[in-house]
Structure formats: structure tokens, C-alpha cells
Write a protein that holds these residues in place. Sequence first.
Motif, PDB file in Angstrom:
ATOM      1  N   VAL A  87      28.812   6.358  84.127  1.00 34.41           N
ATOM      2  CA  VAL A  87      29.349   5.209  84.848  1.00 34.41           C
ATOM      3  C   VAL A  87      30.155   5.643  86.084  1.00 34.41           C
ATOM      4  CG1 VAL A  87      30.872   3.212  84.629  1.00 34.41           C
ATOM      5  CG2 VAL A  87      29.296   3.782  82.782  1.00 34.41           C
ATOM      6  N   ALA A 127      27.525  -2.857  79.819  1.00 39.26           N
ATOM      7  CA  ALA A 127      28.252  -2.832  81.097  1.00 39.26           C
ATOM      8  C   ALA A 127      27.908  -4.029  81.986  1.00 39.26           C
ATOM      9  CB  ALA A 127      27.945  -1.532  81.840  1.00 39.26           C
ATOM     10  N   ASN A 178      28.042   0.711  72.313  1.00 38.40           N
ATOM     11  CA  ASN A 178      28.457   2.129  72.308  1.00 38.40           C
ATOM     12  C   ASN A 178      27.614   2.929  71.316  1.00 38.40           C
ATOM     13  OD1 ASN A 178      30.831   0.634  73.501  1.00 38.40           O
ATOM     14  ND2 ASN A 178      31.509   2.748  73.737  1.00 38.40           N
ATOM     15  N   GLY A 192      30.491  10.070  75.503  1.00 36.10           N
ATOM     16  CA  GLY A 192      30.889   9.094  74.497  1.00 36.10           C
ATOM     17  C   GLY A 192      32.009   9.641  73.612  1.00 36.10           C
ATOM     18  N   VAL A 193      32.918   8.766  73.262  1.00 34.45           N
ATOM     19  CA  VAL A 193      34.120   9.197  72.539  1.00 34.45           C
ATOM     20  C   VAL A 193      33.774   9.873  71.207  1.00 34.45           C
ATOM     21  CG1 VAL A 193      34.514   6.916  71.470  1.00 34.45           C
ATOM     22  CG2 VAL A 193      36.430   8.480  71.835  1.00 34.45           C
ATOM     23  N   THR A 208      42.052  13.458  71.316  1.00 31.45           N
ATOM     24  CA  THR A 208      42.815  12.862  72.420  1.00 31.45           C
ATOM     25  C   THR A 208      42.480  11.380  72.472  1.00 31.45           C
ATOM     26  OG1 THR A 208      40.981  13.458  73.868  1.00 31.45           O
ATOM     27  CG2 THR A 208      42.881  14.954  73.840  1.00 31.45           C
ATOM     28  N   PHE A 210      43.137   7.856  74.496  1.00 27.66           N
ATOM     29  CA  PHE A 210      43.661   7.269  75.735  1.00 27.66           C
ATOM     30  C   PHE A 210      44.200   5.881  75.417  1.00 27.66           C
ATOM     31  CE2 PHE A 210      39.979   9.890  77.551  1.00 27.66           C
ATOM     32  CZ  PHE A 210      40.777  11.014  77.694  1.00 27.66           C
ATOM     33  N   GLN A 215      42.262  -0.067  71.003  1.00 25.80           N
ATOM     34  CA  GLN A 215      41.060  -0.634  71.657  1.00 25.80           C
ATOM     35  C   GLN A 215      39.888  -0.522  70.687  1.00 25.80           C
ATOM     36  OE1 GLN A 215      42.562   2.283  72.512  1.00 25.80           O
ATOM     37  NE2 GLN A 215      41.356   3.442  73.991  1.00 25.80           N
ATOM     38  N   ARG A 217      35.503  -0.909  69.909  1.00 26.44           N
ATOM     39  CA  ARG A 217      34.152  -0.859  70.464  1.00 26.44           C
ATOM     40  C   ARG A 217      33.179  -1.255  69.357  1.00 26.44           C
ATOM     41  NH1 ARG A 217      36.831  -0.541  74.306  1.00 26.44           N
ATOM     42  NH2 ARG A 217      36.651   0.820  76.134  1.00 26.44           N
ATOM     43  N   LEU A 253      39.649   2.825  67.799  1.00 26.89           N
ATOM     44  CA  LEU A 253      39.674   4.287  67.893  1.00 26.89           C
ATOM     45  C   LEU A 253      40.607   4.887  66.858  1.00 26.89           C
ATOM     46  CD1 LEU A 253      39.461   5.277  71.619  1.00 26.89           C
ATOM     47  CD2 LEU A 253      37.701   4.858  69.943  1.00 26.89           C
ATOM     48  N   ARG A 276      42.935   4.902  80.108  1.00 26.22           N
ATOM     49  CA  ARG A 276      42.071   5.007  81.279  1.00 26.22           C
ATOM     50  C   ARG A 276      42.218   3.762  82.131  1.00 26.22           C
ATOM     51  NH1 ARG A 276      36.265   6.856  78.908  1.00 26.22           N
ATOM     52  NH2 ARG A 276      36.683   9.077  78.828  1.00 26.22           N
ATOM     53  N   ASP A 279      40.206   0.348  81.458  1.00 24.94           N
ATOM     54  CA  ASP A 279      39.597   0.475  80.127  1.00 24.94           C
ATOM     55  C   ASP A 279      39.500  -0.920  79.497  1.00 24.94           C
ATOM     56  OD1 ASP A 279      38.527   2.270  78.222  1.00 24.94           O
ATOM     57  OD2 ASP A 279      40.268   1.914  76.949  1.00 24.94           O
TER      58      ASP A 279
HETATM   59  C1  UD1 Z   1      30.786   2.561  77.294  1.00 30.15           C
HETATM   60  C2  UD1 Z   1      29.593   3.317  77.810  1.00 30.15           C
HETATM   61  C3  UD1 Z   1      29.326   2.957  79.227  1.00 30.15           C
HETATM   62  C4  UD1 Z   1      29.291   1.452  79.408  1.00 30.15           C
HETATM   63  C5  UD1 Z   1      30.569   0.834  78.877  1.00 30.15           C
HETATM   64  C6  UD1 Z   1      30.528  -0.673  79.068  1.00 30.15           C
HETATM   65  C7  UD1 Z   1      29.389   5.428  76.626  1.00 30.15           C
HETATM   66  C8  UD1 Z   1      29.570   6.906  76.660  1.00 30.15           C
HETATM   67  N1  UD1 Z   1      29.802   4.741  77.713  1.00 30.15           N
HETATM   68  O1  UD1 Z   1      31.969   3.023  77.912  1.00 30.15           O
HETATM   69  O2  UD1 Z   1      28.078   3.499  79.597  1.00 30.15           O
HETATM   70  O3  UD1 Z   1      29.207   1.144  80.745  1.00 30.15           O
HETATM   71  O4  UD1 Z   1      30.663   1.179  77.509  1.00 30.15           O
HETATM   72  O5  UD1 Z   1      30.539  -1.401  77.945  1.00 30.15           O
HETATM   73  O6  UD1 Z   1      28.878   4.865  75.674  1.00 30.15           O
HETATM   74  N2  UD1 Z   1      38.434   7.531  74.661  1.00 30.15           N
HETATM   75  C9  UD1 Z   1      39.488   8.195  74.089  1.00 30.15           C
HETATM   76  N3  UD1 Z   1      39.447   9.552  74.029  1.00 30.15           N
HETATM   77  C10 UD1 Z   1      38.409  10.273  74.519  1.00 30.15           C
HETATM   78  C11 UD1 Z   1      37.330   9.588  75.104  1.00 30.15           C
HETATM   79  C12 UD1 Z   1      37.384   8.203  75.159  1.00 30.15           C
HETATM   80  O7  UD1 Z   1      40.467   7.594  73.643  1.00 30.15           O
HETATM   81  O8  UD1 Z   1      38.442  11.507  74.430  1.00 30.15           O
HETATM   82  C13 UD1 Z   1      38.460   6.059  74.658  1.00 30.15           C
HETATM   83  C14 UD1 Z   1      38.207   5.402  75.996  1.00 30.15           C
HETATM   84  O9  UD1 Z   1      39.388   5.277  76.744  1.00 30.15           O
HETATM   85  C15 UD1 Z   1      37.666   4.060  75.541  1.00 30.15           C
HETATM   86  C16 UD1 Z   1      36.919   4.380  74.234  1.00 30.15           C
HETATM   87  O10 UD1 Z   1      37.402   5.631  73.817  1.00 30.15           O
HETATM   88  O11 UD1 Z   1      38.705   3.175  75.246  1.00 30.15           O
HETATM   89  C17 UD1 Z   1      35.426   4.489  74.399  1.00 30.15           C
HETATM   90  O12 UD1 Z   1      35.169   5.347  75.498  1.00 30.15           O
HETATM   91  P1  UD1 Z   1      33.688   5.808  75.882  1.00 30.15           P
HETATM   92  O13 UD1 Z   1      33.019   6.425  74.724  1.00 30.15           O
HETATM   93  O14 UD1 Z   1      33.809   6.620  77.122  1.00 30.15           O
HETATM   94  O15 UD1 Z   1      32.892   4.468  76.156  1.00 30.15           O
HETATM   95  P2  UD1 Z   1      33.259   3.143  77.011  1.00 30.15           P
HETATM   96  O16 UD1 Z   1      34.416   3.346  77.884  1.00 30.15           O
HETATM   97  O17 UD1 Z   1      33.311   2.021  76.023  1.00 30.15           O
END
Ligand code: UD1
Length: 313
Positions: A87, A127, A178, A192-193, A208, A210, A215, A217, A253, A276, A279
Motif C-alpha cells: 500500500v 482497501a 486481512n 502483514g502483521v 511490536t 502499534f 484495533q 481486523r 491485535l 501508525r 491506521d
Molecule cells: C491491510 C492490508 C492492506 C489493505 C488494508 C485495507 C495487509 C498486509 N495489508 O492493511 O493491503 O489495503 O488492510 O483494509 O494485509 N501492526 C502492529 N505491529 C506490526 C505490524 C502491524 O501492531 O508489527 C498493526 C497495524 O498498525 C494495524 C494492524 O496491525 O493496526 C494490521 O496491520 P497490517 O497487517 O499491516 O494490515 P492493515 O494495516 O490492516
Amino acid sequence: PSTDTVLVTGCAGFIGSHVVEELLRSHNAVVGVDNFSTGRMENLANVIEDSRFSIQRTDLTDTVAFRRVLEQVRPSAIIHLAALVSVPQADRDPDYNFRINIEATHVLAETAAKLGVRRIVMASSAAVYGDAHQGALHEDLMPCPLGRYGAAKLISEQILAVAARVGGASASCLRFFNVFGPRQDPSSPYSGVLSKFVDLGRQGKALTIFGDGEQTRDFVAVRDVARACVAAALESEARVEIANVCTGAEVSLNSIATMIQRLVPDLPAPVYLPARENDIKRSCGNPDRARTWWGFEAKAPEKALQDFLVGAL
Ligand code: UD1
């Protein structure tokens, strides 16, 4: 089309490799296309020896080469997963995002129409909804993407829908939520987290988080996503469809961190870092449409997450 072959773009990626496996389970001949920029041959280890599967190393932004592959293969259906999947990178490099996430869809739609391809399934994304809506997201809500990645997915949905309406292949645009599971690459800061948490857990390092970790998913297992793609590709009805691929349940999370902590008891407590920017606080899809159309039901997330974590950690 002369064959019953299904063509999968992005076949060597995280989701693509699971889709190829799922197609071969239902006895279809599969041609995979990948440029191996983020896809990896190791992801295809389970299928590489299968005589029903072959690979074309082609970059979809090379539109001449891509058209040629489609003309050679003449598939009956196409599952289109190749994309710029980051993204933030889509906003840093809008031209590349345009070429791969929009123009390649156009080339695919127009060529497929000429060849008489029956069906196209495209990986769209949650998204497209942005964060303007409260509650479970359903397909009739007004899309409002926050960046170029979501915008490109929305435009691609429209390209396919219009092509279908004027006589091209019928199309399913699947809005993935997700996705998690084996082979998800943890190495980018925007991976992805779940893949990052597993990577940290295996190294015995603190997770870690954020923000406050509250939050949520809608986490959907990659095997289920692959099943949805194949069900949509093989269905006989010629309608244009947009459908969420999700579980309908939200998981925070913090609750995932707790599951991991139970499986790795020596793991240090999670480290909480600033949230983030932009977020999304809560994300949850309404799964009814995919259930009605294809009987698609994703595994409940707690069970799916637990199974994945037990295997991965
Ligand atoms: C996801 C999609 C993205 C899509 C978006 C819209 C993935 C990888 N990304 O983003 O393509 O555009 O949904 O719905 O599936 N976090 C932590 N620690 C970490 C990493 C992440 O706390 O080390 C948190 C992030 O701040 C967030 C959550 O985990 O709140 C999910 O993050 P992430 O897996 O990056 O996905 P989205 O942000 O939901």
C-alpha cells in the motif's frame, strides 16, 4: 478456448501459490505467470513436479509479452493476482502502481474478451472501502479508498465489470480482507502483521504493537481465500460480481499477542509503539454475499489463527 486451462497471474506469490495448489486439487490444468519480483520459486515446491502445472516467467507491465502469453495459453478462466501489493509503495511510485494495478487489468480484460475467455477472477481488497464506514463492510457501501492502491483496485473492478457488460469475460472481483497463512513474507516493514508476529515469536523477540492493540481486523486464512478464488473461477453463472472474502468476525491485535504468548511462554511482553498514521481502528467484512453465491464459508478466525500459529511457531 481450446483448453480447460486456468491461468493464474502472480502464481509464485503468497496467495497465488495456494491458489495453484487448490486448482490442482480440483484436477485442473494450470498455467502460472509470474515475474518473480516478489514471488518465489520455493512457494511452488508442492506443485512444481506436477505435470498439469507450468510456469511462464513474464512481467505483466510488458504488455506485448503478456498478450502473447494469453494468446498462446487461451485459458478458459483467469485468476488475476499479480499486483503491486504494498500500500505505501503504491503511493511512493504511482506510475508503477498504474501500470501493474490498472493497465495490466485493462490488457487482461481486452485480450480475454478477444479470446473468448469465460471467466476472470481478480484480487481486489478491503482497501476500496477506506475508513468512512461504521460496522461490518458490505459490498453496496460507497467505496472511498484512502490511497492509490485502493483506488487502483476499485478502477480494476470497474474495468472488468464494464468489459463483462459489453461482451467480455464474466468477472468476479474478490475483496480480500486481512489474509494470513504460510508463505507470507515477513521482511518488509509493511508485511502483514501475522507474518511479522510469527517471525518475532520464532526468534524469541517481543512483538511490536502499534497503538494500544485494541484495533481489530477480519483475518482470513489463505487456504480459505484460495478456495474462494477457485469457486469463483469455476462457477458456471455468467454474472458480474463483487464479493468480500472475509470471516465476518473481528479479532484484536492484543488477543493475537495473547495467543502467541501462550504458545511461546518465554516471549518477552509486547512492546507498544506509537500508532501508525491513518491506521484503521476497526475492520470487519460482511461475508453473506460470497456465502450466498458460492457457499463460501471461511474458518472461524480464532480456530484458523490458532491452527496457523501452532504450525508456524
Ligand atoms: C491491510 C492490508 C492492506 C489493505 C488494508 C485495507 C495487509 C498486509 N495489508 O492493511 O493491503 O489495503 O488492510 O483494509 O494485509 N501492526 C502492529 N505491529 C506490526 C505490524 C502491524 O501492531 O508489527 C498493526 C497495524 O498498525 C494495524 C494492524 O496491525 O493496526 C494490521 O496491520 P497490517 O497487517 O499491516 O494490515 P492493515 O494495516 O490492516
